[in-house]
Scaffold this active site. Structure first.
Site, PDB file in Angstrom:
ATOM      1  N   CYS A 145       0.840  -1.209   0.000  1.00 12.16           N
ATOM      2  CA  CYS A 145       0.000   0.000   0.000  1.00 12.16           C
ATOM      3  C   CYS A 145       0.875   1.260   0.000  1.00 12.16           C
ATOM      4  CB  CYS A 145      -0.989  -0.033   1.170  1.00 12.16           C
ATOM      5  SG  CYS A 145      -2.334   1.168   0.948  1.00 12.16           S
ATOM      6  N   HIS A 162      -3.657  -5.231   0.504  1.00 11.98           N
ATOM      7  CA  HIS A 162      -3.171  -5.530   1.857  1.00 11.98           C
ATOM      8  C   HIS A 162      -3.207  -7.012   2.189  1.00 11.98           C
ATOM      9  CE1 HIS A 162      -2.655  -1.586   3.758  1.00 11.98           C
ATOM     10  NE2 HIS A 162      -3.613  -1.168   2.955  1.00 11.98           N
ATOM     11  N   GLU A 206      -1.628  -8.576   4.410  1.00 12.93           N
ATOM     12  CA  GLU A 206      -1.484  -8.851   5.854  1.00 12.93           C
ATOM     13  C   GLU A 206      -2.790  -8.719   6.618  1.00 12.93           C
ATOM     14  OE1 GLU A 206      -0.789  -6.089   4.401  1.00 12.93           O
ATOM     15  OE2 GLU A 206      -1.739  -4.571   5.677  1.00 12.93           O
TER      16      GLU A 206
END
Ligand SMILES: *[C@@H]1O[C@H](CO)[C@@H](O)[C@H](O)[C@H]1NC(C)=O
Ligand SMILES: *[C@@H]1O[C@H](CO)[C@@H](O)[C@H](O)[C@H]1NC(C)=O
Ligand SMILES: *[C@@H]1O[C@H](CO)[C@@H](O)[C@H](O)[C@H]1NC(C)=O
Length: 319
Positions: free
Chosen positions: A135, A245, A247
Site C-alpha cells: 500500500c 493488503h 497482511e
C-alpha cells in the site's frame, strides 16, 4: 554460531561472483534459513489515543512476516545514515508497510530512500537484498523510482477486488511461485483488500520511462474510472510492491467493507509473505554478534491492543 561462519565465508566467496544476484554458485547460494526482516516504522497517526513515543508499526505486518518463517527487527525513523547502513548490513530484507505519511517529506520517506539506495547498490554488486512494499510502501517505491510523486486519487478506500492479472503474471517471480488454483482465486474472487486514496495509474506509469524500465506490472485494478497498478515487481531487482493488503486477511479484524477473511484470502496472504521470506533467505547479512541481534529484535517490544474496532488491532510504538 554457524550462521556467522557461513556469512563470513559468503562474503569471502562474493568476490568470485560474476553472475547476476542470487545466481552465483557456491556457498553464497545456500539459503539463509534464519532470515531477519526489517520493518520500517512511521510517524504516529495524529490523534491516535494509544500512541506513545513518536512512531509505530502495525503488528499485523510483524505477524505476517513471522508467520512465513522470518524474525523481525523494527527500524526507527530518526536514525542517522550511518545507523541505517549498519542495520542494512545486519538484515536480510526490508518491508515498507501501509500507513498515512507524506511520501516526500516524512522521516519514513527519508529512511525508505536511504534503504532503497543501499539496496540498489547492494543488488548491483551481487548482494541480493529484497524489498517488499505494501500500500503506502508500494506508493513510496513508485516515488523513489520515478523520483517524483505520480499518484492520483481513486475511489478505492474500502473495497475488496479480484486482481486483473497481466500476461506477465504467470511467468513472474512473485506469482510464478503461487499454486495455480490460488492464482485463479485471486483473479476470480474479491479477495484483495484495498484501503487507499492514491494509486499509480497505468496512464502515468506508461508515460514515465523510469517506472516502465524498472517495474513489470503483474496486476491492475480499476475504480470504475481509472485503471491502476495493484501488483508489480522490478525487472532487475528483488523489489516487490502490492497496492492491496495481504497482511489484513489473517491479522486485522475491524468490521468494515473491504475486509476479507476467506480461506483463499488467507492463503494469498501466506503465499505473498512466504515468497518474500524465500527471497530474504538468499541474503546473508547478519548482525555483528548474537548479543547485538538479540537487542535489535522486535521481541524487546510489546504490542498494544487498540480494540476490536481499530483499523490496526495491535500496534508497536517506539520512542
Ligand atoms: C532517536 O530518538 C531516540 C529516542 O528519543 C533517541 O534516544 C535517539 O538518540 C534518537 N536518534 C537520533 C539519531 O536522533
Ligand atoms: C499523473 O501524475 C500527476 C502528478 O504528476 C497527477 O497530478 C495526475 O493526477 C496523474 N494522472 C493520472 C491519470 O494518474
Ligand atoms: C468485486 O469486484 C468488482 C470488480 O471486479 C467490483 O465491481 C465489485 O464492487 C466488488 N464487489 C464487492 C462486494 O466488493
Amino acid at each position: 554460531m554457524r550462521r556467522w561462519v557461513a556469512a563470513v565465508l559468503a562474503v569471502m566467496t562474493a568476490s568470485l561472483w560474476d553472475g547476476p544476484p542470487g545466481r552465483a554458485a557456491g556457498l553464497s547460494h545456500q539459503l539463509n534459513i534464519r532470515p531477519i526482516i526489517g520493518i520500517l516504522a512511521q510517524e504516529n497517526l495524529p490523534g491516535d489515543p494509544f500512541a506513545y513515543g513518536s512512531s509505530y508499526i502495525a503488528a499485523s505486518y510483524v505477524k505476517y512476516v513471522e508467520g512465513a518463517g522470518a524474525r523481525v527487527v523494527p527500524i526507527r525513523i530518526n536514525c542517522t545514515e550511518e545507523e541505517y547502513a549498519k542495520i542494512f548490513n545486519s538484515i536480510n530484507g526490508l518491508l515498507l508497510p501501509g500507513g498515512d505519511v507524506d511520501l516526500q517529506t516524512s522521516q519514513f520517506s527519508r529512511a525508505a530512500r536511504i534503504f532503497y539506495n543501499l539496496a540498489l547498490r547492494a543488488n548491483e554488486a551481487g548482494d541480493y537484498f529484497p524489498i517488499w512494499g505494501t500500500c503506502q510502501g508500494f506508493q513510496q517505491l513508485s516515488v523513489l523510482t520515478a523520483n517524483k510523486n505520480l499518484l492520483t486519487l481513486t475511489d478505492t478506500k474500502a473495497v475488496a477486488l479480484p486482481l486483473t492479472l497481466t500476461t506477465a503474471a504467470q511467468s513472474s517471480r512473485l506469482f510464478g511461485s503461487f499454486p495455480k488454483d490460488l492464482l485463479q482465486s485471486l483473479a476470480d474472487e474479491n479477495i484483495t483488500s484495498n484501503f487507499h486514496s492514491w494509486s499509480l495509474s497505468m496512464q502515468n506509469f506508461s508515460r514515465n520511462a523510469r517506472l516502465r524500465r524498472f517495474y513489470k506490472v503483474l496486476s491492475t485494478n480499476s475504480d470504475g474510472k481509472k485503471q491502476f497498478i495493484s501488483t508489480m515487481e522490478a525487472h532487475r531487482y528483488p523489489f516487490y510492491a502490492v497496492q492491496w493488503h495481504p497482511e489484513k486477511s489473517p491479522f486485522e479484524w475491524i468490521e468494515k467493507s473491504g475486509m476479507v477473511h476467506t480461506i483463499n484470502s488467507v492463503r494469498a496472504s501466506f503465499y505473498t509473505a512466504s515468497f518474500f521470506v524465500s527471497e530474504a533467505m538468499k541474503n546473508h547479512h547478519c548482525f555483528s554478534s548474537p548479543a547485538e541481534e538479540d537487542r535489535a529484535l522486535i521481541y524487546n517490544f510489546s504490542p498494544i491492543y487498540r480494540g476490536i474496532k481499530a483499523v490496526f488491532v495491535q500496534n508497536y510504538y517506539f520512542d
